[in-house]
Design a protein around this motif. Structure first.
Motif, PDB file in Angstrom:
ATOM      1  N   ASN A  43      57.671  16.668  50.195  1.00  8.52           N
ATOM      2  CA  ASN A  43      58.318  17.936  50.541  1.00  8.52           C
ATOM      3  C   ASN A  43      59.537  17.606  51.368  1.00  8.52           C
ATOM      4  N   GLY A  44      60.721  17.634  50.763  1.00  4.36           N
ATOM      5  CA  GLY A  44      61.914  17.225  51.493  1.00  4.36           C
ATOM      6  C   GLY A  44      61.791  15.767  51.885  1.00  4.36           C
ATOM      7  N   ASP A  45      61.918  15.478  53.177  1.00  2.00           N
ATOM      8  CA  ASP A  45      61.810  14.082  53.604  1.00  2.00           C
ATOM      9  C   ASP A  45      60.423  13.747  54.148  1.00  2.00           C
ATOM     10  N   LYS A  46      59.487  14.666  53.950  1.00  2.00           N
ATOM     11  CA  LYS A  46      58.117  14.404  54.393  1.00  2.00           C
ATOM     12  C   LYS A  46      57.211  14.068  53.209  1.00  2.00           C
ATOM     13  N   GLU A  61      50.615  10.289  56.442  1.00  2.00           N
ATOM     14  CA  GLU A  61      51.786  11.163  56.465  1.00  2.00           C
ATOM     15  C   GLU A  61      52.946  10.405  57.082  1.00  2.00           C
ATOM     16  N   PHE A  62      54.094  10.554  56.467  1.00  2.00           N
ATOM     17  CA  PHE A  62      55.276   9.951  57.083  1.00  2.00           C
ATOM     18  C   PHE A  62      56.511  10.760  56.716  1.00  2.00           C
ATOM     19  N   THR A  63      57.550  10.546  57.493  1.00  2.00           N
ATOM     20  CA  THR A  63      58.861  11.159  57.252  1.00  2.00           C
ATOM     21  C   THR A  63      59.818  10.024  56.974  1.00  2.00           C
ATOM     22  N   LEU A  64      60.655  10.199  55.970  1.00  2.00           N
ATOM     23  CA  LEU A  64      61.628   9.155  55.621  1.00  2.00           C
ATOM     24  C   LEU A  64      62.436   8.767  56.858  1.00  2.00           C
ATOM     25  N   GLY A  65      62.551   7.484  57.094  1.00  2.00           N
ATOM     26  CA  GLY A  65      63.364   6.992  58.197  1.00  2.00           C
ATOM     27  C   GLY A  65      62.680   6.998  59.549  1.00  2.00           C
ATOM     28  N   VAL A  66      61.444   7.491  59.609  1.00  2.00           N
ATOM     29  CA  VAL A  66      60.733   7.569  60.883  1.00  2.00           C
ATOM     30  C   VAL A  66      59.581   6.558  60.897  1.00  2.00           C
ATOM     31  N   GLY A  86      68.266   6.248  46.180  1.00  2.00           N
ATOM     32  CA  GLY A  86      68.251   6.810  44.829  1.00  2.00           C
ATOM     33  C   GLY A  86      66.881   7.411  44.593  1.00  2.00           C
ATOM     34  N   GLU A  87      66.204   6.954  43.565  1.00  2.00           N
ATOM     35  CA  GLU A  87      64.879   7.471  43.232  1.00  2.00           C
ATOM     36  C   GLU A  87      63.779   6.512  43.687  1.00  2.00           C
ATOM     37  N   THR A  88      64.162   5.503  44.472  1.00  2.00           N
ATOM     38  CA  THR A  88      63.210   4.459  44.864  1.00  2.00           C
ATOM     39  C   THR A  88      62.870   4.554  46.343  1.00  2.00           C
ATOM     40  N   LEU A  89      61.580   4.538  46.627  1.00  2.00           N
ATOM     41  CA  LEU A  89      61.130   4.437  48.021  1.00  2.00           C
ATOM     42  C   LEU A  89      61.164   2.968  48.411  1.00  2.00           C
ATOM     43  N   LYS A  90      61.756   2.687  49.579  1.00  5.48           N
ATOM     44  CA  LYS A  90      61.801   1.310  50.047  1.00  5.48           C
ATOM     45  C   LYS A  90      61.172   1.245  51.429  1.00  5.48           C
ATOM     46  N   GLY A  91      60.195   0.388  51.549  1.00  4.57           N
ATOM     47  CA  GLY A  91      59.464   0.284  52.806  1.00  4.57           C
ATOM     48  C   GLY A  91      59.612  -1.089  53.432  1.00  4.57           C
TER      49      GLY A  91
END
Ligand code: MYR
Length: 131
Positions: A43-46, A61-66, A86-91
């Motif tokens: 949901n958005g960046d969550k 649960e996480f928020t992008l960049g947090v 882009g369309e890729t999650l990078k951790g």
């Protein structure tokens, strides 16, 4: 695009990767066939990830960049961050016990969810099919 219910179908080089992570053979054998299922909801960046496997069920649960903390099924604690490129999650995650870095990506390739891992020079993949 990552949203949905994903069931592990196959792995590539996952045993070697786990070995590099220091996981013993008995646990590796079990983990190779752990029936991992991920329910991903963005949901958005969550993000909410409902993880279930032969080992456990866990909500993440996480928020992008947090930065957040994550405990692996064997008890290893990680701290790190997911970002979207882009369309890729990078951790990028740090092991709390030794400070070493585990990197991982998630993307949809040909209708499958592909999660790539790298730790100390060893790459692996886990590939999931939509349930
Ligand atoms: C998530 O998004 O599902 C939570 C955060 C995941 C962190 C990276 C996963 C590393 C797990 C590695 C397990 C491999 C066993 C050696």
């Amino acid at each position: 695009a990552l949203n949905g219910t994903w069931k592990n179908d196959r792995n590539e080089n996952y045993d070697k990767f786990m070995e590099q992570m220091g996981i013993n053979m008995v646990k590796r054998k079990l983990a190779e066939h752990d029936n991992l299922k991920l329910i991903i909801e963005q949901n958005g960046d969550k993000f909410t990830i409902k993880e279930s496997s032969n080992f456990r069920t866990k909500d993440v649960e996480f928020t992008l960049g947090v930065q957040f903390e994550y405990t692996m099924a064997d008890g290893t604690d990680l701290t790190g961050t997911w970002v979207m490129e882009g369309e890729t999650l990078k951790g990028t995650f740090n092991r709390k016990d030794n400070g070493k870095i585990l990197t991982t990506t998630r993307s949809v390739v040909g209708g499958e969810l592909v999660q790539c891992y790298n730790y100390e020079g060893v790459d692996a993949k886990r590939i999931f099919k939509k349930a």
